[in-house]
Enzyme design. Structure first.
Site, PDB file in Angstrom:
ATOM      1  N   THR A  97       0.838  -1.203   0.000  1.00 49.61           N
ATOM      2  CA  THR A  97       0.000   0.000   0.000  1.00 49.61           C
ATOM      3  C   THR A  97       0.869   1.248   0.000  1.00 49.61           C
ATOM      4  O   THR A  97       2.017   1.213   0.454  1.00 49.61           O
ATOM      5  CB  THR A  97      -0.976   0.002   1.191  1.00 49.61           C
ATOM      6  N   LYS A 100      -0.115   7.414   2.742  1.00 49.23           N
ATOM      7  CA  LYS A 100      -0.646   8.700   2.255  1.00 49.23           C
ATOM      8  C   LYS A 100      -0.642   9.755   3.339  1.00 49.23           C
ATOM      9  O   LYS A 100      -0.841   9.453   4.513  1.00 49.23           O
ATOM     10  CB  LYS A 100      -2.060   8.493   1.711  1.00 49.23           C
ATOM     11  N   HIS A 224       6.923  -2.348 -10.529  1.00 53.23           N
ATOM     12  CA  HIS A 224       6.004  -2.493 -11.664  1.00 53.23           C
ATOM     13  C   HIS A 224       6.839  -2.174 -12.892  1.00 53.23           C
ATOM     14  O   HIS A 224       7.356  -1.061 -13.015  1.00 53.23           O
ATOM     15  CB  HIS A 224       4.838  -1.504 -11.542  1.00 53.23           C
ATOM     16  N   GLU A 227       4.562  -2.062 -17.869  1.00 52.11           N
ATOM     17  CA  GLU A 227       3.100  -2.037 -18.058  1.00 52.11           C
ATOM     18  C   GLU A 227       2.752  -1.299 -19.342  1.00 52.11           C
ATOM     19  O   GLU A 227       1.669  -1.464 -19.889  1.00 52.11           O
ATOM     20  CB  GLU A 227       2.410  -1.361 -16.860  1.00 52.11           C
TER      21      GLU A 227
HETATM   22  C1  6MZ Z   1       0.298   0.194 -11.277  1.00 53.07           C
HETATM   23  C2  6MZ Z   1      -1.155   0.011  -9.508  1.00 53.07           C
HETATM   24  C3  6MZ Z   1      -1.893  -0.998 -10.194  1.00 53.07           C
HETATM   25  O1  6MZ Z   1      -1.510   1.780  -2.622  1.00 53.07           O
HETATM   26  O2  6MZ Z   1      -3.700   2.953  -2.338  1.00 53.07           O
HETATM   27  N1  6MZ Z   1      -1.764   0.223  -8.334  1.00 53.07           N
HETATM   28  N2  6MZ Z   1      -0.076   0.592 -10.048  1.00 53.07           N
HETATM   29  N3  6MZ Z   1      -0.360  -0.747 -11.984  1.00 53.07           N
HETATM   30  C4  6MZ Z   1      -1.448  -1.370 -11.485  1.00 53.07           C
HETATM   31  N4  6MZ Z   1      -2.082  -2.313 -12.243  1.00 53.07           N
HETATM   32  C5  6MZ Z   1      -3.265  -2.027 -12.939  1.00 53.07           C
HETATM   33  N5  6MZ Z   1      -2.903  -1.380  -9.402  1.00 53.07           N
HETATM   34  C6  6MZ Z   1      -2.804  -0.637  -8.262  1.00 53.07           C
HETATM   35  O3  6MZ Z   1      -3.565   0.824  -3.702  1.00 53.07           O
HETATM   36  C7  6MZ Z   1      -3.949   1.450  -4.907  1.00 53.07           C
HETATM   37  C8  6MZ Z   1      -2.732   1.994  -5.635  1.00 53.07           C
HETATM   38  O4  6MZ Z   1      -1.912   0.913  -6.083  1.00 53.07           O
HETATM   39  C9  6MZ Z   1      -1.310   1.213  -7.334  1.00 53.07           C
HETATM   40  C10 6MZ Z   1      -1.781   2.601  -7.724  1.00 53.07           C
HETATM   41  O5  6MZ Z   1      -0.810   3.539  -7.310  1.00 53.07           O
HETATM   42  C11 6MZ Z   1      -3.071   2.759  -6.911  1.00 53.07           C
HETATM   43  O6  6MZ Z   1      -3.383   4.105  -6.646  1.00 53.07           O
HETATM   44  P1  6MZ Z   1      -2.983   1.627  -2.432  1.00 53.07           P
HETATM   45  O7  6MZ Z   1      -3.328   0.731  -1.263  1.00 53.07           O
END
Ligand code: 6MZ
Length: 362
Positions: A97, A100, A224, A227
């Site tokens: 996560t 924030k 990541h 992508e």
């Molecule tokens: C990139 C992703 C994601 O951190 O607020 N997040 N980042 N690619 C992806 N695949 C589609 N899926 C999620 O969880 C949500 C955050 O995780 C990242 C993004 O920054 C998203 O705002 P947390 O718990």
């Protein structure tokens, strides 16, 4: 489906806010709608929409973050997400996560993480082992067996470890703050750093100092990677030699070669890749080639809530798309133990869990 549900599994790529239940998000949206902060009917439509482009997914995350901006809500979501994974026999969950900061409600990155940890403590449906000293204080292997048969009641147990994500929108300083926080929270199960967020935003060089520092301090790193097509960034990320990468969708020949020669494990998120159109169909998904090449990989969910999936479903999808049998999928789940960021004691316990499950496999 039952086969994949009952099998022990390891989840290494799950974003907390992306894994929130739709029902919880709708409930939160209703409350904010009543307060006049949002228009519920608009938001309901966005939450329930099933097909989203990668661009729309990041718009949805902005909305989810409006709904989950409160310590108590973060605690609730964490509790529910852990319970949901445990209910489908995930025995080790590495939950990531983005800490924030929100001055208007007195939220700091640290208080955000405290709320997450409260959520781990609040789980009652299963036993959660998340403190790094759980093993030392416990009775070794026995303390983490899958079920506890005292009083004749079987209780599920799940290991949870945390990764702190750096959002690609962040500055070098903000990324560094996250890494320092991760170091302070090692005793409550923080084991590493993830780099995530909208892949078309931000530069690799912005995050590099914080990632280097994290590594020097002994944190594990997952990125990541790929992508979107971006050969320069993909090359630099692979040269950094992260312990794992997520996705690896838009790789070219050179990058596949590099990935394979460096033997970096890949977190594969099938439904996420298809739903976001990052990969056009499972027939051309890189899982098949990597699997054939015996490259280290693990099936993951990415965002259970956003993509309406579960880890068991991801296993079922892999079974039918790539013609794999129950034993092959069991072995895939078992292999993931070797890529977890937790320490060797946890790893050997997980190996035990899979050894006993293997005996029950018919
Ligand atoms: C990139 C992703 C994601 O951190 O607020 N997040 N980042 N690619 C992806 N695949 C589609 N899926 C999620 O969880 C949500 C955050 O995780 C990242 C993004 O920054 C998203 O705002 P947390 O718990």
């Amino acid at each position: 489906m039952e086969t994949y549900q009952s099998m022990p599994k390891v989840e290494l790529h799950a974003h907390l806010n992306g894994s929130a239940r739709d029902s919880t998000l709708l409930e939160l949206a209703r409350v904010l709608g009543e307060k006049g902060v949002i228009v519920f009917s608009d938001v309901e439509h966005v939450i329930m929409k099933s097909d989203r482009s990668l661009h729309e997914v990041f718009k949805l995350f902005d909305l989810i973050h409006i709904l989950t901006t409160d310590h108590k809500i973060i605690t609730r979501i964490t509790k529910e997400v852990v319970e949901d994974f445990a209910s489908e026999n995930v025995v080790y969950l590495e939950l990531r996560t983005t800490p924030k900061k929100n001055d208007s409600i007195g939220m700091t990155k640290c208080s955000y993480m405290e709320a997450v940890i409260e959520g781990l403590k609040a789980v009652t449906a299963v036993d959660v082992a998340f403190m790094t000293h759980d093993m030392d204080a416990g009775t070794g292997v026995d303390s983490v067996l899958l079920t506890d048969t005292c009083n004749g009641t079987a209780r599920k147990k799940i290991y949870v470890r945390l990764l702190l994500s750096i959002d690609r929108r962040e500055t070098t300083e903000a990324a560094m703050e996250t890494v320092k926080l991760a170091l302070e929270l090692r005793h409550v199960g923080v084991v590493g750093i993830d780099l995530s967020g909208n892949p078309i935003v931000g530069e690799w060089t912005t995050f590099l100092p914080a990632l280097k520092f994290a590594r020097e301090q002994g944190l594990c790193i997952t990125l990541h990677c790929g992508e979107v097509p971006n050969p320069t960034e993909i090359g630099s990320m692979l040269d950094f030699l992260p312990q794992r990468i997520g996705h690896a969708c838009c790789f070219e020949e050179e990058e596949w070669k590099k990935l394979k020669s460096f033997n970096i494990p890949v977190e594969i998120c099938l439904t996420s890749n298809i739903r976001t159109n990052t990969i056009s169909s499972l027939d051309v998904h890189h899982f098949a080639d990597l699997y054939k090449a015996k490259h280290p990989l693990t099936l993951c969910t990415d965002d259970v809530g956003v993509f309406s999936t579960s880890l068991s479903s991801e296993y079922k999808i892999a079974a039918s798309a790539f013609g794999l049998g129950k034993r092959e999928l069991f072995q895939l789940a078992r292999n993931a133990v070797e890529f977890v960021f937790a320490d060797d004691l946890v790893k050997s316990d997980l190996r035990e869990i899979f050894n006993s499950a293997a005996k029950r496999l018919d």
